[in-house]
Design a protein around this motif. Sequence first.
Motif, PDB file in Angstrom:
ATOM      1  N   ASP D  49       0.843  -1.204   0.000  1.00  0.00           N
ATOM      2  CA  ASP D  49       0.000   0.000   0.000  1.00  0.00           C
ATOM      3  C   ASP D  49       0.876   1.252   0.000  1.00  0.00           C
ATOM      4  OD1 ASP D  49      -1.832   1.995   0.272  1.00  0.00           O
ATOM      5  OD2 ASP D  49      -2.549   1.392   2.267  1.00  0.00           O
ATOM      6  N   MET D  50       1.125   1.787  -1.181  1.00  0.00           N
ATOM      7  CA  MET D  50       2.038   2.937  -1.293  1.00  0.00           C
ATOM      8  C   MET D  50       1.429   4.229  -0.731  1.00  0.00           C
ATOM      9  SD  MET D  50       4.914   1.749  -2.201  1.00  0.00           S
ATOM     10  CE  MET D  50       5.916   3.196  -2.645  1.00  0.00           C
ATOM     11  N   ASP D  51       0.146   4.189  -0.357  1.00  0.00           N
ATOM     12  CA  ASP D  51      -0.471   5.350   0.310  1.00  0.00           C
ATOM     13  C   ASP D  51       0.118   5.589   1.695  1.00  0.00           C
ATOM     14  OD1 ASP D  51      -2.062   5.948  -1.772  1.00  0.00           O
ATOM     15  OD2 ASP D  51      -3.938   5.241  -0.877  1.00  0.00           O
ATOM     16  N   VAL D  52       0.686   4.546   2.289  1.00  0.00           N
ATOM     17  CA  VAL D  52       1.260   4.726   3.622  1.00  0.00           C
ATOM     18  C   VAL D  52       2.786   4.687   3.597  1.00  0.00           C
ATOM     19  CG1 VAL D  52      -0.778   3.948   4.870  1.00  0.00           C
ATOM     20  CG2 VAL D  52       0.950   2.262   4.182  1.00  0.00           C
ATOM     21  N   VAL D  53       3.350   4.856   2.400  1.00  0.00           N
ATOM     22  CA  VAL D  53       4.811   4.941   2.278  1.00  0.00           C
ATOM     23  C   VAL D  53       5.173   6.310   1.691  1.00  0.00           C
ATOM     24  CG1 VAL D  53       6.873   3.950   1.202  1.00  0.00           C
ATOM     25  CG2 VAL D  53       5.021   2.437   1.953  1.00  0.00           C
ATOM     26  N   ARG D  54       6.007   7.038   2.431  1.00  0.00           N
ATOM     27  CA  ARG D  54       6.508   8.311   1.909  1.00  0.00           C
ATOM     28  C   ARG D  54       7.896   8.072   1.337  1.00  0.00           C
ATOM     29  NH1 ARG D  54       2.160   8.819   2.411  1.00  0.00           N
ATOM     30  NH2 ARG D  54       0.864  10.117   3.764  1.00  0.00           N
ATOM     31  N   ILE D  55       8.243   8.842   0.309  1.00  0.00           N
ATOM     32  CA  ILE D  55       9.531   8.667  -0.356  1.00  0.00           C
ATOM     33  C   ILE D  55      10.284   9.999  -0.402  1.00  0.00           C
ATOM     34  CG2 ILE D  55      10.684   7.873  -2.475  1.00  0.00           C
ATOM     35  CD1 ILE D  55       7.958   6.445  -3.160  1.00  0.00           C
ATOM     36  N   ALA D  56      11.557   9.939  -0.047  1.00  0.00           N
ATOM     37  CA  ALA D  56      12.406  11.123  -0.189  1.00  0.00           C
ATOM     38  C   ALA D  56      13.618  10.749  -1.040  1.00  0.00           C
ATOM     39  CB  ALA D  56      12.861  11.628   1.170  1.00  0.00           C
ATOM     40  N   VAL D  57      13.978  11.612  -1.968  1.00  0.00           N
ATOM     41  CA  VAL D  57      15.196  11.434  -2.753  1.00  0.00           C
ATOM     42  C   VAL D  57      16.120  12.598  -2.411  1.00  0.00           C
ATOM     43  CG1 VAL D  57      16.196  11.352  -5.070  1.00  0.00           C
ATOM     44  CG2 VAL D  57      14.017  10.179  -4.597  1.00  0.00           C
TER      45      VAL D  57
END
Lengths: 150, 150, 83, 83
Positions: D49-57
């Motif tokens: 569930d990518m709605d509950v995963v935040r991503i930072a680059v």
Amino acid sequence: MIRVQPEIFDTGQEIKRLTADRTDIGAVVSFTGLVRDFNDGSDVTSLTLEHYPGMTERELEKIEKEANSRWDLQASLVVHRFGTMALGEPIVLVITASAHREQAFEAASFLMDWLKTKAPFWKQEENASGARDWVKERKSDIEAAKRWKG
Amino acid sequence: MIRVQPEIFDTGQEIKRLTADRTDIGAVVSFTGLVRDFNDGSDVTSLTLEHYPGMTERELEKIEKEANSRWDLQASLVVHRFGTMALGEPIVLVITASAHREQAFEAASFLMDWLKTKAPFWKQEENASGARDWVKERKSDIEAAKRWKG
Amino acid sequence: MRILYFAWLKTKLGITEETVACSAEIYDVDSLVAWIKTRGPQFQEAFIDMDVVRIAVNQEYVVTNVPLKNGDEVAFFPPVTGG
Amino acid sequence: MRILYFAWLKTKLGITEETVACSAEIYDVDSLVAWIKTRGPQFQEAFIDMDVVRIAVNQEYVVTNVPLKNGDEVAFFPPVTGG
């Protein structure tokens, strides 16, 4: 709790005293009003606050009671000084403690807005030339107080 | 100014340091977030905060810069702790100083709302039975942050 | 009745506090103000614009005319400027 | 690329940090996530569930797919809960 006094106070100590040994408080907001060197463009060197002993306490108690009826506060404190104070000195302190931050923020803001338009204090500013002037009521304070109705 | 640290801090001392020798500040608002014993109904005994070193500082700096661009602040400070902390201990501190109280109140409220939804910290609560749970994101925090747009 | 004056009202009139007896002439807030204004030009002037005079009876704000009796405490003052 | 995991993502995967080389298969955020999910059931589950995963680059939030290169720092974490 409310206090009206000529003595200077320490915001940090008041926060500590109000929240000591409490583990149910999630948010503490403090507002400290200080004597500043410019007010509406005139050069202030000191400030004298007159008040109406008796009525002042009654009004502050009413305002604090109203805040506690509108928001879920675990503790609250209002301290207001009277007499002559120097630049940079604190004049007024409001502390609100709640489980939730919005409650503490709103209640503190409300306390200041109502206090500004209801508590019987009058400021007299002294400027560099020694002249003393009674501070005029501010429209922005009246508008701010209206936000809360009642 | 922003600081990220494991050490406990003292709100009163931070206010003093930020406003020392200033006579241009009329209003100081502080917000202190504390570890409380109940969160969403579960019995908390301690709290551990994990963070993303590097990104945390960048995000806090961005948020503080944004607050200073939206409001006329004479000084501001954000302190956020990480590591394990006991009940009643402070977690986060925001201080805003301005010539006018609405500016200080709004900026402090904004800083907390944006920090809550943007700064990379994660809370893990320990309860009486020793279980550790990651705290869930709150809808109310997302709603609060939306008030400020941008 | 005890009559109190604060801030610029006090400065202008040179009176902090005085005692006035209720009478056929002075029996409510309006008649008290009317009587005060007869006492000289500085009184007349201080009370010429009642929009900038606040009134409290027994330490409660009043915004309408209310009856007064001996023993009451009546205060006149400008809009407040504390905080 | 340096890949970082925080909070329950770290706990679930048992990894704090790892190094992954860019390749024909791994060249942007979407392809990196797709590759991670092939590594086992716990990876599949953590990223379901990518709605509950935040991503930072490079320590900046990304909300769209962005290209990646060796030397980048990519972080995966749950919605933040500080303050």
